[in-house]
Design an enzyme around this catalytic site. Structure first.
Site, PDB file in Angstrom:
ATOM      1  N   SER A   1       0.817  -1.226   0.000  1.00 41.92           N
ATOM      2  CA  SER A   1       0.000   0.000   0.000  1.00 41.92           C
ATOM      3  C   SER A   1       0.849   1.274   0.000  1.00 41.92           C
ATOM      4  O   SER A   1       0.525   2.214  -0.738  1.00 41.92           O
ATOM      5  CB  SER A   1      -0.969  -0.009   1.189  1.00 41.92           C
ATOM      6  OG  SER A   1      -1.929  -1.021   0.997  1.00 41.92           O
TER       7      SER A   1
ATOM      8  N   LYS B   1      -9.182  -6.319  10.306  1.00 37.87           N
ATOM      9  CA  LYS B   1     -10.334  -5.765   9.572  1.00 37.87           C
ATOM     10  C   LYS B   1     -11.648  -5.811  10.372  1.00 37.87           C
ATOM     11  O   LYS B   1     -12.428  -4.868  10.338  1.00 37.87           O
ATOM     12  CB  LYS B   1     -10.514  -6.489   8.235  1.00 37.87           C
ATOM     13  CG  LYS B   1      -9.417  -6.163   7.215  1.00 37.87           C
ATOM     14  CD  LYS B   1      -9.685  -6.881   5.897  1.00 37.87           C
ATOM     15  CE  LYS B   1      -8.633  -6.506   4.873  1.00 37.87           C
ATOM     16  NZ  LYS B   1      -8.928  -7.087   3.547  1.00 37.87           N
TER      17      LYS B   1
ATOM     18  N   ASP C   1     -12.825  -4.013  -0.872  1.00 36.82           N
ATOM     19  CA  ASP C   1     -12.288  -5.189  -1.576  1.00 36.82           C
ATOM     20  C   ASP C   1     -13.198  -5.604  -2.736  1.00 36.82           C
ATOM     21  O   ASP C   1     -12.718  -5.927  -3.824  1.00 36.82           O
ATOM     22  CB  ASP C   1     -12.133  -6.383  -0.619  1.00 36.82           C
ATOM     23  CG  ASP C   1     -10.818  -6.328   0.161  1.00 36.82           C
ATOM     24  OD1 ASP C   1      -9.911  -5.568  -0.237  1.00 36.82           O
ATOM     25  OD2 ASP C   1     -10.715  -7.043   1.178  1.00 36.82           O
TER      26      ASP C   1
ATOM     27  N   THR D   1     -13.366 -25.373   5.332  1.00 39.43           N
ATOM     28  CA  THR D   1     -14.233 -25.466   6.505  1.00 39.43           C
ATOM     29  C   THR D   1     -15.664 -25.180   6.041  1.00 39.43           C
ATOM     30  O   THR D   1     -16.039 -24.021   5.814  1.00 39.43           O
ATOM     31  CB  THR D   1     -13.792 -24.435   7.578  1.00 39.43           C
ATOM     32  OG1 THR D   1     -12.397 -24.608   7.799  1.00 39.43           O
ATOM     33  CG2 THR D   1     -14.564 -24.602   8.863  1.00 39.43           C
TER      34      THR D   1
HETATM   35  P1  NAP Z   1      -8.968 -15.148   5.499  1.00 34.63           P
HETATM   36  O1  NAP Z   1     -10.121 -14.355   5.955  1.00 34.63           O
HETATM   37  O2  NAP Z   1      -7.979 -15.655   6.479  1.00 34.63           O
HETATM   38  O3  NAP Z   1      -9.562 -16.416   4.666  1.00 34.63           O
HETATM   39  C1  NAP Z   1      -8.682 -17.395   4.140  1.00 34.63           C
HETATM   40  C2  NAP Z   1      -9.469 -18.370   3.274  1.00 34.63           C
HETATM   41  O4  NAP Z   1      -8.545 -19.305   2.692  1.00 34.63           O
HETATM   42  C3  NAP Z   1     -10.480 -19.207   4.058  1.00 34.63           C
HETATM   43  O5  NAP Z   1     -11.524 -19.592   3.202  1.00 34.63           O
HETATM   44  C4  NAP Z   1      -9.629 -20.430   4.442  1.00 34.63           C
HETATM   45  O6  NAP Z   1     -10.367 -21.602   4.666  1.00 34.63           O
HETATM   46  C5  NAP Z   1      -8.813 -20.623   3.166  1.00 34.63           C
HETATM   47  N1  NAP Z   1      -7.574 -21.329   3.479  1.00 34.63           N
HETATM   48  C6  NAP Z   1      -6.538 -20.868   4.224  1.00 34.63           C
HETATM   49  N2  NAP Z   1      -5.586 -21.816   4.301  1.00 34.63           N
HETATM   50  C7  NAP Z   1      -6.035 -22.895   3.595  1.00 34.63           C
HETATM   51  C8  NAP Z   1      -5.502 -24.183   3.314  1.00 34.63           C
HETATM   52  N3  NAP Z   1      -4.294 -24.572   3.766  1.00 34.63           N
HETATM   53  N4  NAP Z   1      -6.246 -25.036   2.554  1.00 34.63           N
HETATM   54  C9  NAP Z   1      -7.465 -24.659   2.094  1.00 34.63           C
HETATM   55  N5  NAP Z   1      -8.027 -23.441   2.328  1.00 34.63           N
HETATM   56  C10 NAP Z   1      -7.314 -22.577   3.079  1.00 34.63           C
HETATM   57  O7  NAP Z   1      -8.102 -14.352   4.406  1.00 34.63           O
HETATM   58  P2  NAP Z   1      -8.621 -13.286   3.327  1.00 34.63           P
HETATM   59  O8  NAP Z   1      -8.460 -11.922   3.857  1.00 34.63           O
HETATM   60  O9  NAP Z   1      -9.939 -13.725   2.806  1.00 34.63           O
HETATM   61  O10 NAP Z   1      -7.481 -13.456   2.199  1.00 34.63           O
HETATM   62  C11 NAP Z   1      -7.430 -14.633   1.437  1.00 34.63           C
HETATM   63  C12 NAP Z   1      -6.365 -14.492   0.338  1.00 34.63           C
HETATM   64  O11 NAP Z   1      -6.703 -13.432  -0.531  1.00 34.63           O
HETATM   65  C13 NAP Z   1      -4.957 -14.179   0.844  1.00 34.63           C
HETATM   66  O12 NAP Z   1      -4.044 -14.911   0.041  1.00 34.63           O
HETATM   67  C14 NAP Z   1      -4.810 -12.696   0.607  1.00 34.63           C
HETATM   68  O13 NAP Z   1      -3.457 -12.319   0.385  1.00 34.63           O
HETATM   69  C15 NAP Z   1      -5.620 -12.527  -0.678  1.00 34.63           C
HETATM   70  N6  NAP Z   1      -6.196 -11.172  -0.815  1.00 34.63           N
HETATM   71  C16 NAP Z   1      -5.945 -10.481  -1.957  1.00 34.63           C
HETATM   72  C17 NAP Z   1      -6.488  -9.223  -2.129  1.00 34.63           C
HETATM   73  C18 NAP Z   1      -6.194  -8.438  -3.380  1.00 34.63           C
HETATM   74  O14 NAP Z   1      -6.412  -7.229  -3.371  1.00 34.63           O
HETATM   75  N7  NAP Z   1      -5.732  -9.067  -4.448  1.00 34.63           N
HETATM   76  C19 NAP Z   1      -7.319  -8.669  -1.137  1.00 34.63           C
HETATM   77  C20 NAP Z   1      -7.597  -9.415   0.015  1.00 34.63           C
HETATM   78  C21 NAP Z   1      -7.017 -10.678   0.163  1.00 34.63           C
HETATM   79  P3  NAP Z   1     -10.848 -22.025   6.157  1.00 34.63           P
HETATM   80  O15 NAP Z   1     -12.107 -21.257   6.408  1.00 34.63           O
HETATM   81  O16 NAP Z   1     -11.045 -23.496   6.039  1.00 34.63           O
HETATM   82  O17 NAP Z   1      -9.729 -21.660   7.089  1.00 34.63           O
END
Ligand code: NAP
Length: 288
Positions: free
Chosen positions: A19, A68, A104, A156
């Site tokens: 950022s 968040k 987002d 999950t």
């Molecule tokens: P979050 O709230 O922690 O959610 C993570 C998600 O990924 C949950 O559905 C989780 O499943 C799943 N997950 C995590 N580890 C896993 C594994 N080993 N196997 C299978 N599923 C798994 O995170 P978030 O904020 O949504 O972010 C998720 C991803 O998006 C990150 O990589 C982040 O860097 C990326 N992101 C990108 C942007 C962008 O602007 N491009 C913006 C936001 C986020 P469970 O519920 O089973 O734990």
């Protein structure tokens, strides 16, 4: 004396955040007076930081993992969207009241609008992989864009069910994804699968049965082309990586703090891509 407006990104850890690179590029490009910095705030210190933000000269900021939801509870006013999602990534002050929004979903849709023109022309079915914070913003936006069937698959299952209960959509099992893809117009990965350093299992789907107009988006942006996107490209599908979402979600905050709406340009994209390649040079990153 009036000091220059300052904004920050609040997270823990936060050193990896791009950022500051994005916002300080816009500060220079647009010639505005202001600055943007990192705020590494441990969870215990979060309420204290938020309550003294204005006093420290901040006009607002962004919020990232893991704060968040906690910051949403500390805001005096939330947009309808932030209230629905229970999460914020953008903060600003109105008459000394801390306000919060979640951009987002807006960034997600703006990236597709820019890079996959007409992506929502076919909107019968979308499959969303993951049910975390990013997935919530995305599902909310997909509903706004009129997708008829939003299928959510997550490791999950209960989390996918909770998301669907709150925001709409249908939770499906991981074993139902492959079959669903044949009738899917858009596939979005919101899990860290494919991200450098992630312990997530690889997403191994046969994408050749997706309709030829289908779009595949991965919100991971390190690497710029994840294995999922490489498979989609090889199947002849249009692909969109996570960089556009990252850049577009930043636009509304900058406008609120510094009074000018910035643009997501090829120069900004190249700057962040170069930073990703430099930072992860030792990680065996593919060129795209
Ligand atoms: P979050 O709230 O922690 O959610 C993570 C998600 O990924 C949950 O559905 C989780 O499943 C799943 N997950 C995590 N580890 C896993 C594994 N080993 N196997 C299978 N599923 C798994 O995170 P978030 O904020 O949504 O972010 C998720 C991803 O998006 C990150 O990589 C982040 O860097 C990326 N992101 C990108 C942007 C962008 O602007 N491009 C913006 C936001 C986020 P469970 O519920 O089973 O734990």
């Amino acid at each position: 004396m009036i000091s220059a407006p300052r904004a920050c990104v609040i997270g823990w850890p936060v050193a990896h955040s791009r950022s500051p690179l994005i916002h300080n590029h816009w500060v220079r490009e647009l010639g505005v007076t202001g600055s943007y910095e990192l705020a590494a705030i441990e969870p215990d210190a979060l309420p204290g930081f938020i309550h003294t933000m204005a006093g420290h000269g901040f006009v607002g900021g962004n919020v990232t993992i893991p704060h968040k939801e906690a910051v949403a509870r500390l805001c005096g006013r939330l947009t309808k969207r932030a209230r629905r999602l229970g999460s914020v990534n953008t903060l600003w002050f109105e008459n000394d009241v801390l306000c919060g929004d979640s951009t987002d979903g807006e960034g997600f849709a703006a990236a597709l609008d820019a890079e996959a023109h007409g992506w929502d022309r076919h909107r019968r079915q979308v499959v969303v992989l993951g049910a975390g914070g990013a997935a919530r913003g995305i599902v909310d936006m997909l509903r706004e864009r009129g997708f008829e069937r939003i299928l959510v698959a997550n490791r999950t299952a209960t989390r996918a069910m909770a998301l669907c209960a709150d925001l709409g959509g249908v939770a499906i099992g991981l074993d139902a994804i492959q079959e669903a893809l044949a009738g899917t117009d858009l596939l979005v990965n919101t899990t860290p699968s494919g991200m450098v350093g992630s312990a997530c299992d690889a997403l191994a789907f046969d994408l050749s049965r997706m309709p030829s107009h289908a779009v595949v988006q991965d919100i991971v942006y390190v690497p710029l082309e994840t294995p999922l996107l490489a498979t989609a490209r090889e199947a002849g599908l249009l692909t969109v990586n996570g960089l556009g979402m990252l850049l577009h979600q930043a636009v509304p905050g900058f406008q609120r703090w510094f009074g000018v709406r910035p643009r997501v340009t090829a120069a900004l994209r190249a700057l962040v891509e170069a930073d990703i390649m430099r930072t992860h040079a030792g990680d065996g990153l593919p060129a795209r």
